[in-house]
Design a protein around this motif. Structure first.
Motif, PDB file in Angstrom:
ATOM      1  N   THR A  49       0.843  -1.202   0.000  1.00  0.00           N
ATOM      2  CA  THR A  49       0.000   0.000   0.000  1.00  0.00           C
ATOM      3  C   THR A  49       0.876   1.248   0.000  1.00  0.00           C
ATOM      4  O   THR A  49       0.611   2.201  -0.737  1.00  0.00           O
ATOM      5  CB  THR A  49      -0.941   0.006   1.224  1.00  0.00           C
ATOM      6  OG1 THR A  49      -1.775  -1.152   1.183  1.00  0.00           O
ATOM      7  CG2 THR A  49      -1.798   1.259   1.248  1.00  0.00           C
ATOM      8  N   LEU A  50       1.927   1.247   0.811  1.00  0.00           N
ATOM      9  CA  LEU A  50       2.840   2.393   0.849  1.00  0.00           C
ATOM     10  C   LEU A  50       3.509   2.618  -0.510  1.00  0.00           C
ATOM     11  O   LEU A  50       3.761   3.760  -0.900  1.00  0.00           O
ATOM     12  CB  LEU A  50       3.901   2.199   1.932  1.00  0.00           C
ATOM     13  CG  LEU A  50       3.422   2.366   3.365  1.00  0.00           C
ATOM     14  CD1 LEU A  50       4.508   1.942   4.348  1.00  0.00           C
ATOM     15  CD2 LEU A  50       2.993   3.808   3.628  1.00  0.00           C
ATOM     16  N   LEU A  51       3.771   1.534  -1.222  1.00  0.00           N
ATOM     17  CA  LEU A  51       4.437   1.656  -2.524  1.00  0.00           C
ATOM     18  C   LEU A  51       3.546   2.289  -3.589  1.00  0.00           C
ATOM     19  O   LEU A  51       4.030   2.656  -4.661  1.00  0.00           O
ATOM     20  CB  LEU A  51       4.926   0.281  -2.996  1.00  0.00           C
ATOM     21  CG  LEU A  51       6.109  -0.278  -2.222  1.00  0.00           C
ATOM     22  CD1 LEU A  51       6.386  -1.718  -2.616  1.00  0.00           C
ATOM     23  CD2 LEU A  51       7.344   0.591  -2.416  1.00  0.00           C
ATOM     24  N   GLU A  52       2.282   2.442  -3.295  1.00  0.00           N
ATOM     25  CA  GLU A  52       1.369   3.094  -4.238  1.00  0.00           C
ATOM     26  C   GLU A  52       1.499   4.619  -4.214  1.00  0.00           C
ATOM     27  O   GLU A  52       1.024   5.294  -5.116  1.00  0.00           O
ATOM     28  CB  GLU A  52      -0.075   2.695  -3.924  1.00  0.00           C
ATOM     29  CG  GLU A  52      -0.352   1.224  -4.150  1.00  0.00           C
ATOM     30  CD  GLU A  52      -1.733   0.795  -3.682  1.00  0.00           C
ATOM     31  OE1 GLU A  52      -2.542   1.674  -3.273  1.00  0.00           O
ATOM     32  OE2 GLU A  52      -2.007  -0.415  -3.708  1.00  0.00           O
ATOM     33  N   PHE A  53       2.158   5.165  -3.196  1.00  0.00           N
ATOM     34  CA  PHE A  53       2.287   6.612  -3.064  1.00  0.00           C
ATOM     35  C   PHE A  53       3.519   7.117  -3.806  1.00  0.00           C
ATOM     36  O   PHE A  53       4.615   6.570  -3.660  1.00  0.00           O
ATOM     37  CB  PHE A  53       2.376   7.010  -1.577  1.00  0.00           C
ATOM     38  CG  PHE A  53       1.123   6.759  -0.807  1.00  0.00           C
ATOM     39  CD1 PHE A  53       0.101   7.682  -0.806  1.00  0.00           C
ATOM     40  CD2 PHE A  53       0.962   5.577  -0.090  1.00  0.00           C
ATOM     41  CE1 PHE A  53      -1.069   7.456  -0.095  1.00  0.00           C
ATOM     42  CE2 PHE A  53      -0.192   5.331   0.627  1.00  0.00           C
ATOM     43  CZ  PHE A  53      -1.214   6.276   0.624  1.00  0.00           C
ATOM     44  N   LYS A  54       3.331   8.181  -4.596  1.00  0.00           N
ATOM     45  CA  LYS A  54       4.444   8.765  -5.347  1.00  0.00           C
ATOM     46  C   LYS A  54       5.535   9.270  -4.407  1.00  0.00           C
ATOM     47  O   LYS A  54       6.729   9.153  -4.705  1.00  0.00           O
ATOM     48  CB  LYS A  54       3.945   9.915  -6.225  1.00  0.00           C
ATOM     49  CG  LYS A  54       3.120   9.463  -7.401  1.00  0.00           C
ATOM     50  CD  LYS A  54       2.645  10.638  -8.230  1.00  0.00           C
ATOM     51  CE  LYS A  54       1.753  10.153  -9.353  1.00  0.00           C
ATOM     52  NZ  LYS A  54       1.222  11.263 -10.147  1.00  0.00           N
ATOM     53  N   LYS A  55       5.136   9.825  -3.279  1.00  0.00           N
ATOM     54  CA  LYS A  55       6.093  10.341  -2.296  1.00  0.00           C
ATOM     55  C   LYS A  55       7.032   9.231  -1.828  1.00  0.00           C
ATOM     56  O   LYS A  55       8.243   9.424  -1.719  1.00  0.00           O
ATOM     57  CB  LYS A  55       5.336  10.946  -1.113  1.00  0.00           C
ATOM     58  CG  LYS A  55       6.208  11.465  -0.002  1.00  0.00           C
ATOM     59  CD  LYS A  55       5.372  12.030   1.135  1.00  0.00           C
ATOM     60  CE  LYS A  55       6.257  12.523   2.260  1.00  0.00           C
ATOM     61  NZ  LYS A  55       5.490  13.098   3.360  1.00  0.00           N
ATOM     62  N   VAL A  56       6.479   8.068  -1.563  1.00  0.00           N
ATOM     63  CA  VAL A  56       7.275   6.934  -1.099  1.00  0.00           C
ATOM     64  C   VAL A  56       8.201   6.460  -2.212  1.00  0.00           C
ATOM     65  O   VAL A  56       9.376   6.164  -1.970  1.00  0.00           O
ATOM     66  CB  VAL A  56       6.362   5.790  -0.588  1.00  0.00           C
ATOM     67  CG1 VAL A  56       7.167   4.548  -0.261  1.00  0.00           C
ATOM     68  CG2 VAL A  56       5.563   6.244   0.620  1.00  0.00           C
ATOM     69  N   LYS A  57       7.690   6.421  -3.434  1.00  0.00           N
ATOM     70  CA  LYS A  57       8.536   6.007  -4.563  1.00  0.00           C
ATOM     71  C   LYS A  57       9.713   6.958  -4.747  1.00  0.00           C
ATOM     72  O   LYS A  57      10.827   6.517  -5.031  1.00  0.00           O
ATOM     73  CB  LYS A  57       7.705   5.910  -5.841  1.00  0.00           C
ATOM     74  CG  LYS A  57       6.783   4.716  -5.850  1.00  0.00           C
ATOM     75  CD  LYS A  57       6.084   4.598  -7.183  1.00  0.00           C
ATOM     76  CE  LYS A  57       5.138   3.437  -7.178  1.00  0.00           C
ATOM     77  NZ  LYS A  57       5.675   2.254  -7.802  1.00  0.00           N
ATOM     78  N   LYS A  58       9.483   8.245  -4.563  1.00  0.00           N
ATOM     79  CA  LYS A  58      10.572   9.216  -4.690  1.00  0.00           C
ATOM     80  C   LYS A  58      11.597   9.025  -3.584  1.00  0.00           C
ATOM     81  O   LYS A  58      12.804   9.040  -3.828  1.00  0.00           O
ATOM     82  CB  LYS A  58      10.035  10.639  -4.657  1.00  0.00           C
ATOM     83  CG  LYS A  58      11.159  11.670  -4.670  1.00  0.00           C
ATOM     84  CD  LYS A  58      10.757  13.017  -5.114  1.00  0.00           C
ATOM     85  CE  LYS A  58      11.842  14.038  -5.111  1.00  0.00           C
ATOM     86  NZ  LYS A  58      13.213  13.637  -4.961  1.00  0.00           N
ATOM     87  N   ILE A  59      11.134   8.839  -2.365  1.00  0.00           N
ATOM     88  CA  ILE A  59      12.036   8.612  -1.224  1.00  0.00           C
ATOM     89  C   ILE A  59      12.882   7.365  -1.474  1.00  0.00           C
ATOM     90  O   ILE A  59      14.089   7.363  -1.241  1.00  0.00           O
ATOM     91  CB  ILE A  59      11.235   8.491   0.088  1.00  0.00           C
ATOM     92  CG1 ILE A  59      10.655   9.851   0.480  1.00  0.00           C
ATOM     93  CG2 ILE A  59      12.093   7.921   1.213  1.00  0.00           C
ATOM     94  CD1 ILE A  59       9.639   9.800   1.602  1.00  0.00           C
ATOM     95  N   LEU A  60      12.247   6.316  -1.993  1.00  0.00           N
ATOM     96  CA  LEU A  60      12.980   5.081  -2.268  1.00  0.00           C
ATOM     97  C   LEU A  60      13.988   5.250  -3.399  1.00  0.00           C
ATOM     98  O   LEU A  60      15.075   4.674  -3.353  1.00  0.00           O
ATOM     99  CB  LEU A  60      12.018   3.939  -2.588  1.00  0.00           C
ATOM    100  CG  LEU A  60      11.227   3.402  -1.411  1.00  0.00           C
ATOM    101  CD1 LEU A  60      10.305   2.280  -1.855  1.00  0.00           C
ATOM    102  CD2 LEU A  60      12.133   2.937  -0.301  1.00  0.00           C
ATOM    103  N   ALA A  61      13.630   6.048  -4.394  1.00  0.00           N
ATOM    104  CA  ALA A  61      14.582   6.305  -5.489  1.00  0.00           C
ATOM    105  C   ALA A  61      15.820   7.025  -4.954  1.00  0.00           C
ATOM    106  O   ALA A  61      16.951   6.666  -5.311  1.00  0.00           O
ATOM    107  CB  ALA A  61      13.907   7.126  -6.587  1.00  0.00           C
ATOM    108  N   ASP A  62      15.606   7.999  -4.091  1.00  0.00           N
ATOM    109  CA  ASP A  62      16.745   8.710  -3.479  1.00  0.00           C
ATOM    110  C   ASP A  62      17.556   7.758  -2.591  1.00  0.00           C
ATOM    111  O   ASP A  62      18.779   7.788  -2.604  1.00  0.00           O
ATOM    112  CB  ASP A  62      16.259   9.900  -2.638  1.00  0.00           C
ATOM    113  CG  ASP A  62      15.611  10.988  -3.503  1.00  0.00           C
ATOM    114  OD1 ASP A  62      15.851  11.002  -4.722  1.00  0.00           O
ATOM    115  OD2 ASP A  62      14.868  11.811  -2.928  1.00  0.00           O
ATOM    116  N   PHE A  63      16.869   6.923  -1.833  1.00  0.00           N
ATOM    117  CA  PHE A  63      17.537   5.968  -0.952  1.00  0.00           C
ATOM    118  C   PHE A  63      18.345   4.961  -1.774  1.00  0.00           C
ATOM    119  O   PHE A  63      19.481   4.618  -1.416  1.00  0.00           O
ATOM    120  CB  PHE A  63      16.501   5.254  -0.087  1.00  0.00           C
ATOM    121  CG  PHE A  63      17.055   4.182   0.793  1.00  0.00           C
ATOM    122  CD1 PHE A  63      17.911   4.481   1.833  1.00  0.00           C
ATOM    123  CD2 PHE A  63      16.712   2.848   0.602  1.00  0.00           C
ATOM    124  CE1 PHE A  63      18.422   3.492   2.666  1.00  0.00           C
ATOM    125  CE2 PHE A  63      17.210   1.846   1.424  1.00  0.00           C
ATOM    126  CZ  PHE A  63      18.068   2.177   2.451  1.00  0.00           C
TER     127      PHE A  63
END
Length: 173
Positions: free
Chosen positions: A155-169
């Motif tokens: 569910t968290l992976l559906e959020f664009k904000k989370v995807k951006k944070i993960l891309a930076d990570f």
């Protein structure tokens, strides 16, 4: 019915690469706290090992140098360095906790299942509980707990904000 069975099978399988990355990101807080505790143990161990050595008495009176004074001073300096690292870890942990809580707060809470999923995610990443304790806290079997945990991650992976944070990570790792 087939869609529901497919969804349940998806949650029983291994995490996707993206979900595994999110898991690693969320575990940063646990790792940071573990490192802080390790530093604290190291500091305590140094103090215990060298407790017979006392720090030099700085009363302003001139004295000849004793070999123990140099060792005591170097130990105090080492302990001070460890204290600085502990403060750095505490600051990092505080920021990580805030960031992780902001991510977890994105989880919806409109149904009992969503509430349970969020509680399991919070227990795992914020409270740093092992699986046995998470199961006890939420009165669930291990398989049910795992299913709700995975559902929360996806569910968290559906959020664009989370995807951006993960891309930076991912770029940092």
């Amino acid at each position: 019915m087939k869609k529901q069975r497919k969804q349940m099978r998806e949650f029983d399988e291994r995490l996707s690469d993206e979900a595994e990355l999110l898991n690693q990101y969320l575990f940063q807080y646990r790792d940071c706290i573990a490192k802080k505790k390790s530093l604290e143990r190291r500091k305590d161990e140094i103090r215990r090992e060298f407790s017979p050595l006392k720090s030099p008495n700085l009363d302003g009176m001139p004295r000849g140098s004793a070999s123990g004074d140099g060792v005591a001073v170097s130990l105090l300096i080492r302990i001070d360095e460890i204290d600085e690292k502990i403060v750095e870890q505490m600051n990092r942990a505080s920021k990580l906790l805030s960031d992780i809580m902001n991510i977890i707060d994105l989880l919806p809470e409109s149904t009992p299942e969503e509430n349970l999923s969020k509680a399991i995610i919070e227990n795992r990443y914020i409270d740093r509980m092992g699986w046995d304790r998470v199961c006890r806290e939420n009165h669930c079997s291990r398989s049910k707990t795992s299913r709700y945990w995975k559902k929360g991650l996806y569910t968290l992976l559906e959020f664009k904000k989370v995807k951006k944070i993960l891309a930076d990570f991912y770029r940092e790792v």
